[in-house]
Design a protein around this motif. Sequence first.
Motif, short mmCIF file in Angstrom:
data_model
loop_
_atom_site.label_atom_id
_atom_site.label_comp_id
_atom_site.label_asym_id
_atom_site.label_seq_id
_atom_site.Cartn_x
_atom_site.Cartn_y
_atom_site.Cartn_z
N ARG A 29 10.61 -4.42 12.86
CA ARG A 29 11.20 -5.76 12.83
C ARG A 29 12.52 -5.86 13.58
NH1 ARG A 29 9.39 -9.44 8.84
NH2 ARG A 29 7.87 -8.55 7.39
N PHE A 30 13.16 -4.72 13.81
CA PHE A 30 14.53 -4.76 14.28
C PHE A 30 14.68 -4.29 15.71
CE2 PHE A 30 14.72 -4.35 9.65
CZ PHE A 30 15.52 -5.44 9.35
N ASN A 31 15.73 -4.79 16.33
CA ASN A 31 16.09 -4.40 17.69
C ASN A 31 16.42 -2.91 17.72
OD1 ASN A 31 17.76 -3.89 20.02
ND2 ASN A 31 17.95 -6.11 20.25
N PRO A 32 15.83 -2.16 18.65
CA PRO A 32 16.12 -0.72 18.72
C PRO A 32 17.60 -0.40 18.86
CG PRO A 32 14.25 -1.28 20.11
CD PRO A 32 14.83 -2.57 19.64
N VAL A 33 18.36 -1.29 19.49
CA VAL A 33 19.81 -1.07 19.63
C VAL A 33 20.48 -1.09 18.27
CG1 VAL A 33 21.94 -1.98 20.62
CG2 VAL A 33 19.82 -2.03 21.96
N ASP A 34 20.10 -2.05 17.43
CA ASP A 34 20.67 -2.13 16.08
C ASP A 34 20.29 -0.90 15.25
OD1 ASP A 34 21.99 -4.54 16.39
OD2 ASP A 34 20.25 -5.72 15.82
N LEU A 35 19.04 -0.47 15.39
CA LEU A 35 18.58 0.70 14.62
C LEU A 35 19.27 1.97 15.08
CD1 LEU A 35 14.75 -0.05 14.44
CD2 LEU A 35 16.34 0.02 12.51
N ALA A 36 19.60 2.04 16.36
CA ALA A 36 20.30 3.22 16.88
C ALA A 36 21.72 3.30 16.35
CB ALA A 36 20.31 3.19 18.40
N ASN A 37 22.27 2.16 15.96
CA ASN A 37 23.62 2.10 15.39
C ASN A 37 23.50 2.04 13.87
OD1 ASN A 37 26.23 1.64 14.63
ND2 ASN A 37 26.38 -0.39 15.56
N GLU A 38 23.64 3.18 13.18
CA GLU A 38 23.47 3.22 11.74
C GLU A 38 24.55 2.47 11.00
OE1 GLU A 38 22.76 7.04 10.09
OE2 GLU A 38 20.81 7.26 11.10
N ASN A 39 25.62 2.12 11.69
CA ASN A 39 26.64 1.27 11.07
C ASN A 39 26.16 -0.18 10.97
OD1 ASN A 39 28.59 3.28 10.67
ND2 ASN A 39 29.25 3.14 12.80
N ARG A 40 25.08 -0.50 11.69
CA ARG A 40 24.51 -1.85 11.63
C ARG A 40 23.30 -1.89 10.70
NH1 ARG A 40 24.58 -6.64 10.57
NH2 ARG A 40 23.74 -8.23 11.96
N ILE A 41 22.32 -1.03 10.95
CA ILE A 41 21.12 -0.97 10.12
C ILE A 41 20.76 0.50 9.87
CG2 ILE A 41 18.68 -1.56 9.89
CD1 ILE A 41 19.13 -3.84 11.86
N SER A 42 20.65 0.86 8.61
CA SER A 42 20.26 2.22 8.24
C SER A 42 19.05 2.15 7.32
CB SER A 42 21.43 2.93 7.53
OG SER A 42 21.03 4.20 7.06
N LEU A 43 17.93 2.75 7.73
CA LEU A 43 16.73 2.80 6.90
C LEU A 43 16.60 4.19 6.31
CD1 LEU A 43 14.20 0.83 9.17
CD2 LEU A 43 15.73 -0.04 7.37
N ARG A 44 16.51 4.26 4.98
CA ARG A 44 16.55 5.55 4.29
C ARG A 44 15.36 5.69 3.34
NH1 ARG A 44 23.03 5.49 2.54
NH2 ARG A 44 23.79 4.80 4.60
N ILE A 45 14.73 6.84 3.35
CA ILE A 45 13.64 7.10 2.42
C ILE A 45 14.22 7.75 1.17
CG2 ILE A 45 13.05 9.39 3.35
CD1 ILE A 45 10.06 8.48 2.90
N GLY A 46 13.75 7.32 0.02
CA GLY A 46 14.25 7.88 -1.23
C GLY A 46 13.73 7.13 -2.43
N GLU A 47 13.80 7.77 -3.60
CA GLU A 47 13.35 7.14 -4.83
C GLU A 47 14.47 6.29 -5.43
OE1 GLU A 47 10.29 7.24 -5.40
OE2 GLU A 47 9.85 8.79 -3.92
N LEU A 48 14.09 5.23 -6.13
CA LEU A 48 15.09 4.29 -6.61
C LEU A 48 15.80 4.75 -7.87
CD1 LEU A 48 13.45 0.85 -5.84
CD2 LEU A 48 14.71 2.41 -4.38
N ASP A 49 15.32 5.82 -8.50
CA ASP A 49 16.08 6.38 -9.62
C ASP A 49 16.96 7.55 -9.17
OD1 ASP A 49 13.94 8.02 -9.09
OD2 ASP A 49 13.17 8.08 -11.13
N HIS A 50 16.92 7.86 -7.86
CA HIS A 50 17.83 8.84 -7.24
C HIS A 50 18.15 8.32 -5.84
CE1 HIS A 50 17.43 11.76 -10.46
NE2 HIS A 50 16.12 11.60 -10.42
#
Length: 308
Positions: A185-206
């Motif tokens: 969904r996102f512009n590759p430039v924004d995704l390359a800048n983790e200060n703008r968009i950071s996608l993280r895998i993880g469980e919601l109780d940790h």
Amino acid sequence: MALVYFKALSDETRLRLVHILLHYELSVNELVRILGMGQSRVSRHLKILTEAGLLTSRRDGLWVFYAATRCGEASDFLQAMGPFLHTDTAMREDLAMAAQILEERVLKTRQFFNAIAEDWDELNREVLEDFDLPAAVLAAVPEGCRVAVDLGCGTGAVLERLLPASRSLIGVDGSARMLEMCRRRFNPVDLANENRISLRIGELDHLPLRDQEADFACINLVLHHLSDPGEGLREIRRSLTTGGHLFVADFLQHHDETMRSRYGDRWLGFDEERLQERLRQAGFEVLSCTRQAVGRGLFLLLVQARAC
């Protein structure tokens, strides 16, 4: 009451049940698996312990969950007894088996969402119908938001709408496939800048978030997938700054069992007062709670809260 408690616990199986349920809330079928006994036998012991006031039961649709009593003199009695039970090898093995069952719950949920990721947006539309949930979330974001996080972001429909409302966005999900679709969904430039968009895998109780990393969080149609929603809310509080805002959208308690198979739901929604109490116990002040009619005859609870 001491005589009632001791009499109820004068059986090895009932001692094992109490020890397990001091640590976890579990269904009858899960307890049957841990103990390796027939359901009728386990149910009989659960009935004795419940009638003695040592256990509480919670019906969720066709399922019944049990836990140790959490308040009053029965709770005090169990807490005093607990350390003596934990020294027993069989008791420790029961807890290890219970922990394994909870891990399997998480794995099944992850596999389910990986499998239905391509269809998730359409499935959401079936439930939400004309209700614009991303707009409701966007309206809850405080002015000058520094970091906003979408917990259980799925394919990113809400996260995308938050772009103009926050300087930095974080999306967290337990499904790698969901995050892969979200990334599209996102512009590759924004995704390359983790200060703008950071996608993280993880469980919601940790959560893969630092203490007080965000000042706005939303969790939409996700809380009912967690084994322990209270633990999830405590994790959210840890990740929010004091005074940070939380938006929760989840189902009002219902009895539609097909939601388990079609959407992978663990809980069939939440009682409104109980959800607000969970939020307060996790360290939030509830600011508002409204109901929104959606599809399938269901209602959403839309809750805004502030981290105390």
